[in-house]
Design an enzyme around this catalytic site. Structure first.
Site, short mmCIF file in Angstrom:
data_model
loop_
_atom_site.label_atom_id
_atom_site.label_comp_id
_atom_site.label_asym_id
_atom_site.label_seq_id
_atom_site.Cartn_x
_atom_site.Cartn_y
_atom_site.Cartn_z
N ARG A 228 0.95 -1.31 0.56
CA ARG A 228 0.44 0.08 0.02
C ARG A 228 0.70 1.37 -0.21
O ARG A 228 1.69 1.14 0.66
CB ARG A 228 -0.52 -0.13 1.61
CG ARG A 228 -1.98 -1.05 0.73
CD ARG A 228 -2.94 -1.08 -0.22
NE ARG A 228 -4.44 -1.82 0.08
CZ ARG A 228 -3.66 -2.68 -0.93
NH1 ARG A 228 -3.13 -2.56 -2.00
NH2 ARG A 228 -4.68 -3.09 -1.19
N HIS A 276 0.86 -0.07 -10.35
CA HIS A 276 0.03 -1.27 -9.97
C HIS A 276 -0.46 -2.44 -10.39
O HIS A 276 -1.91 -2.51 -10.79
CB HIS A 276 -1.12 -0.32 -9.25
CG HIS A 276 -1.64 -1.14 -7.88
ND1 HIS A 276 -2.87 -0.46 -7.25
CD2 HIS A 276 -1.88 -2.44 -7.51
CE1 HIS A 276 -2.88 -0.98 -6.29
NE2 HIS A 276 -2.97 -2.08 -6.41
#
Length: 313
Positions: A228, A276
């Site tokens: 994250r 990502h």
């Protein structure tokens, strides 16, 4: 009577998930009315969810037995006050395999000095300066020992890397040197030449990697973050990179996504940005997890990967 499954994970995902979900439900003998619309919220039995989808208020779904998220992280939904239904997060084999491949690839990239070989094609023979140690001489920290962290730690240990694991609560995993708590984190970081961040984002893990903790790592250490974005203090990381304390950072997740074009990470010579992609949820394997949880819900069995609201994951 078929159970009502509402796919509320975004119209752009519906074409990719429609047939895998139908097939997975059929394989388990579940008669389901699967749709990407819910004209009568009270009639919905299960919601397949992803952030950015059409549902932000769960209170009209009075008959809903569970909300089944397609994301591994649930920080964008877990604190929603209207969500009173059980919530599950996504842990599936395809996602796990993708994460293991990403982490192993980038650990080996840093360990073997591959960047220097790729970019150093200038006619200079640097054999001595670019000879890496053996894997067994390169300690790697795995921050986060959930399903993904354990799978990645096991893969690295199988390659002979000494893996030091850290989690907020004590764990015992064969082949992994496990630690917990603040003292354990300091110990792990002080020995890790490569650190991999695979923690959930909670109030306790936000900005975990501060300037002080980055300074604990051996000079020139590498950081890989496919977990994250807010686990790392961005300004502290940039300062540590500029000072040479951190040798390189490979980042797959960010505080703002897509990462803005003007962000300093893009142009920094010691930062690798990946968009990502470390562990994308794959419809075929994820559909089986969703279908199994629906089967469990109908049979009165415990749901897989149910989120603990107090812990936040």
């Amino acid at each position: 009577m078929p159970i009502k499954v509402y796919f509320a994970a975004g119209a752009e995902r519906w074409p990719a998930y429609r047939e895998p979900l139908r097939a997975a439900l059929s394989e388990l003998g579940i008669a389901a009315d699967l749709s990407d619309s819910a004209p009568d919220p009270a009639a919905v039995d299960y919601i397949v969810y992803a952030p950015g989808g059409p549902v932000t208020d769960f209170s009209p779904y009075t008959g809903c037995k569970a909300v089944l998220s397609l994301w591994a992280g649930v920080e964008r939904i877990v604190s929603n006050p209207t969500l009173t239904q059980p919530l599950t997060r996504m842990v599936d084999q395809g996602l796990t395999e993708g994460m293991v491949e990403y982490v192993t690839g980038h650990v080996l990239r840093h360990h073997l000095c591959i960047d220097a070989h790729i970019h150093g094609q200038d006619g200079i023979w640097r054999q001595a300066s670019l000879l890496p140690p053996l894997a067994r001489e390169r300690p790697v920290a795995m921050l986060g020992l959930g399903a993904l962290g354990q799978a990645c730690a096991a893969a690295l240990a199988a390659l002979n890397f000494p893996v030091l694991g850290w989690s907020r609560s004590p764990k015992s995993i064969p082949g992994i040197d496990c630690h917990s708590g603040d003292t354990g984190l300091a110990y792990v970081l002080s020995r890790a030449e490569i650190a991999v961040l695979l923690l959930p984002l909670t109030a306790d893990t936000r900005d975990l990697m501060t300037a002080g903790r980055l300074a604990l790592m051996p000079e020139g250490a590498a950081i890989i973050n496919p977990g994250r974005g807010p686990l790392i203090d961005d300004a502290a990381l940039l300062a540590a990179l500029d000072a040479g304390q951190i040798g390189h950072a490979t980042l797959d997740v960010f505080r703002e996504e897509p990462l803005p074009p003007g962000h300093p990470f893009w142009a920094h010579p010691k930062v690798t940005v990946t968009p990502h992609i470390a562990a994308e949820t794959r419809p075929t394997t994820a559909a089986r997890v969703v279908a199994e949880n629906i089967r469990r819900g109908e049979a009165g069995e415990p749901l897989l990967h149910r989120v603990d609201r107090e812990l936040g994951y």
